[in-house]
Design a protein around this motif. Structure first.
Motif, mmCIF file in Angstrom:
data_model
loop_
_atom_site.group_PDB
_atom_site.id
_atom_site.type_symbol
_atom_site.label_atom_id
_atom_site.label_comp_id
_atom_site.label_asym_id
_atom_site.label_seq_id
_atom_site.Cartn_x
_atom_site.Cartn_y
_atom_site.Cartn_z
ATOM 1 N N ALA A 130 0.836 -1.207 0.000
ATOM 2 C CA ALA A 130 0.000 0.000 0.000
ATOM 3 C C ALA A 130 0.866 1.251 0.000
ATOM 4 O O ALA A 130 1.948 1.285 0.604
ATOM 5 C CB ALA A 130 -0.920 0.012 1.222
ATOM 6 N N GLU A 131 0.388 2.280 -0.681
ATOM 7 C CA GLU A 131 1.072 3.575 -0.709
ATOM 8 C C GLU A 131 0.551 4.434 0.444
ATOM 9 O O GLU A 131 -0.655 4.659 0.544
ATOM 10 C CB GLU A 131 0.785 4.265 -2.044
ATOM 11 N N VAL A 132 1.448 4.896 1.292
ATOM 12 C CA VAL A 132 1.062 5.712 2.446
ATOM 13 C C VAL A 132 1.899 6.992 2.418
ATOM 14 O O VAL A 132 3.120 6.950 2.612
ATOM 15 C CB VAL A 132 1.274 4.966 3.778
ATOM 16 N N THR A 133 1.234 8.116 2.200
ATOM 17 C CA THR A 133 1.911 9.394 1.962
ATOM 18 C C THR A 133 1.510 10.415 3.008
ATOM 19 O O THR A 133 0.360 10.448 3.443
ATOM 20 C CB THR A 133 1.510 9.957 0.578
ATOM 21 N N THR A 134 2.448 11.269 3.381
ATOM 22 C CA THR A 134 2.082 12.488 4.083
ATOM 23 C C THR A 134 2.695 13.692 3.389
ATOM 24 O O THR A 134 3.804 13.612 2.847
ATOM 25 C CB THR A 134 2.522 12.497 5.555
ATOM 26 N N GLU A 135 1.946 14.788 3.381
ATOM 27 C CA GLU A 135 2.518 16.067 3.002
ATOM 28 C C GLU A 135 3.324 16.600 4.171
ATOM 29 O O GLU A 135 3.041 16.282 5.337
ATOM 30 C CB GLU A 135 1.408 17.060 2.639
ATOM 31 N N ALA A 136 4.318 17.442 3.873
ATOM 32 C CA ALA A 136 5.142 18.020 4.931
ATOM 33 C C ALA A 136 5.734 19.336 4.457
ATOM 34 O O ALA A 136 6.127 19.454 3.289
ATOM 35 C CB ALA A 136 6.269 17.079 5.326
ATOM 36 N N ASN A 137 5.784 20.317 5.335
ATOM 37 C CA ASN A 137 6.572 21.507 5.068
ATOM 38 C C ASN A 137 8.033 21.192 5.368
ATOM 39 O O ASN A 137 8.333 20.461 6.327
ATOM 40 C CB ASN A 137 6.106 22.680 5.937
ATOM 41 N N PRO A 138 8.959 21.740 4.596
ATOM 42 C CA PRO A 138 10.371 21.430 4.836
ATOM 43 C C PRO A 138 10.857 21.789 6.234
ATOM 44 O O PRO A 138 11.794 21.156 6.739
ATOM 45 C CB PRO A 138 11.095 22.253 3.765
ATOM 46 N N ASP A 139 10.231 22.787 6.864
ATOM 47 C CA ASP A 139 10.684 23.189 8.194
ATOM 48 C C ASP A 139 9.887 22.527 9.320
ATOM 49 O O ASP A 139 9.996 22.931 10.472
ATOM 50 C CB ASP A 139 10.641 24.715 8.347
ATOM 51 N N SER A 140 9.100 21.486 8.979
ATOM 52 C CA SER A 140 8.267 20.851 10.010
ATOM 53 C C SER A 140 8.746 19.452 10.373
ATOM 54 O O SER A 140 8.100 18.773 11.181
ATOM 55 C CB SER A 140 6.807 20.780 9.538
ATOM 56 N N VAL A 141 9.855 18.988 9.781
ATOM 57 C CA VAL A 141 10.340 17.636 10.068
ATOM 58 C C VAL A 141 11.859 17.656 10.252
ATOM 59 O O VAL A 141 12.549 18.574 9.802
ATOM 60 C CB VAL A 141 9.988 16.652 8.932
ATOM 61 N N ASP A 142 12.355 16.617 10.928
ATOM 62 C CA ASP A 142 13.795 16.379 10.999
ATOM 63 C C ASP A 142 14.041 14.898 10.709
ATOM 64 O O ASP A 142 13.099 14.136 10.410
ATOM 65 C CB ASP A 142 14.369 16.799 12.354
ATOM 66 N N ALA A 143 15.285 14.479 10.769
ATOM 67 C CA ALA A 143 15.621 13.100 10.404
ATOM 68 C C ALA A 143 14.920 12.089 11.309
ATOM 69 O O ALA A 143 14.423 11.054 10.842
ATOM 70 C CB ALA A 143 17.136 12.912 10.465
ATOM 71 N N GLU A 144 14.868 12.383 12.604
ATOM 72 C CA GLU A 144 14.227 11.461 13.539
ATOM 73 C C GLU A 144 12.737 11.313 13.238
ATOM 74 O O GLU A 144 12.179 10.210 13.284
ATOM 75 C CB GLU A 144 14.440 11.951 14.974
ATOM 76 N N TYR A 145 12.080 12.431 12.920
ATOM 77 C CA TYR A 145 10.649 12.404 12.616
ATOM 78 C C TYR A 145 10.385 11.523 11.391
ATOM 79 O O TYR A 145 9.471 10.692 11.380
ATOM 80 C CB TYR A 145 10.172 13.834 12.357
#
Length: 408
Positions: free
Chosen positions: A124-139
């Motif tokens: 299954a394809e599971v996608t999330t949108e994200a702003n570049p400043d809202s995530v880090d490597a751990e997330y």
């Protein structure tokens, strides 16, 4: 403020669906869309159903995942009560808003509820949108560990002045970082771009394309900026503070994008979307254009099952009140009749590379095909073989092609 909901018939309080939704179910895939309506700031061009902190009227973001899980569980009961067979979910898409404003554990909990209610198809394809400043490597690693397969970053532009006009908050220099982190986590990467921003030059757009392609994403979307009534950008244009986007320049930008992407090994599969091979096309979005079924979770989310379409109440406070009291969050709905369904079939399928079968057109549409071939708006060889596929010129004039096929 966010766009208004459409008009429609009242939705039943229990969300019950008519028995007709069972017809043809085996020919339709089933996906789930989860709307996360929170943003740190509202971009001036945005007309989506999103809310910043001061617009939430006491609603806590920390409570949202539990509310969404309640709707998912209720959705399972509603579909079973309608007589639909058990179905596996082929695609899941978290959109917004900024889904990644929530802790990764909240997104994981919502995905787990989808899995527990219906189960996920293998692969299954599971996608999330994200702003570049809202995530880090751990997330991003946490997303992968919980079952996500794909992330779509809102890059929009590589030019600071263009981002400022759009009121995007991220630094363009962060794009290579988040792409590297996503790849290290094992996630497929999509980049979203916007062209035609007031003041953006063809050189600016070329710079954005170059920097996007340098990241070698699996998928890339390029959307022409649409100035929506009621947005801050529309008011700025009306007051003469910024220029109205120019249609001719936007067309030049689209042609440049298509040429650069094609030379880099990307193929268009929908008017505004390109992928590095069919395996990287957004299967979730293709399900919309092909008329399959999906359940939309969250405030203002839209759903479609078996020709019945409905939409949830808009505000997070109203949504929370309904789902926590066991009442369907649906605000209204409509059942598509044969004529409306045929119109939507033409409108949606003409946008994708797979195209629309000539046999699916009525007599008016079939008579229009020869003229569309002569005007180089559709591929003549394919049309004579029975499929309407837009040429590059046709993609630029897709709305006009649809009008001619419908006789409007």
């Amino acid at each position: 403020m966010p766009s208004t909901l459409p008009l429609g018939d009242p939705a039943p309080a229990d969300g019950a669906l008519p028995a007709s939704v069972v017809e043809g179910v085996d020919a339709r895939d089933f996906g789930v869309y989860l709307h996360v309506p929170f943003c740190r700031v509202r971009c001036g061009y945005c007309d989506f159903n999103t809310y910043t902190g001061d617009e939430l009227r006491g609603v806590k973001r920390s409570d949202y995942a539990g509310q969404a899980v309640s709707e998912i569980e209720g959705a399972g009961r509603i579909l079973r009560s309608a007589g639909l067979p058990d179905r596996v979910v082929s695609t899941v898409f978290f959109g917004g808003g900024t889904p990644t404003m929530l802790p990764s554990s909240d997104l994981a909990a919502m995905l787990a509820a989808v899995r527990d209610t219906w189960s996920l198809e293998d692969g299954a394809e599971v996608t999330t949108e994200a702003n570049p400043d809202s995530v880090d490597a751990e997330y991003l690693r946490a997303l992968k560990d919980s079952g996500f397969t794909r992330v779509s970053f809102g890059m929009q532009s590589a030019v600071p002045s263009v981002l400022a006009t759009l009121e995007r908050t991220h630094d363009p220099a962060r794009i290579p970082l988040v792409v590297e982190w996503a790849r290290d986590a094992g996630l497929d990467v999509s980049l979203d771009l916007i062209y035609g921003t007031p003041g953006e030059t063809l050189g600016d757009w070329e710079r954005s394309l170059d920097q996007a392609l340098a990241q070698e994403p699996d998928h890339l979307s390029a959307y022409s900026l649409i100035v929506e009534d009621g947005t801050k950008l529309a008011r700025q244009i009306r007051r003469g503070e910024v220029a109205q986007p120019d249609d001719d320049t936007a067309a030049d930008m689209y042609e440049l994008a298509d040429a650069r992407l094609a030379s880099a090994g990307y193929e268009w599969y929908e008017v505004s979307n390109w992928a590095r091979g069919d395996e990287h096309s957004s299967r979730h979005n293709l399900s919309y254009w092909r008329g399959h079924d999906w359940w939309g979770v969250g405030p203002g989310a839209h759903s479609h099952v078996g020709g019945v379409r409905w939409w949830n109440v808009k505000h997070p406070a109203a949504y929370a009140e309904r789902v926590l009291s066991g009442v369907s969050p649906a605000a209204g709905r409509e059942t598509l009749d044969a004529e409306t369904g045929a119109v939507e079939n033409v409108l949606l399928k003409t946008r994708i590379r797979d195209g629309l079968l000539v046999a699916e057109l009525d007599e008016t549409g079939r008579k229009a095909v020869a003229g569309l071939i002569a005007d180089e708006l559709v591929d003549g060889r394919r049309a004579l073989a029975g499929t309407i596929r837009l040429t590059l010129r046709g993609r630029l004039l897709a709305d006009a092609v649809v009008r001619r096929l419908l006789g409007d």
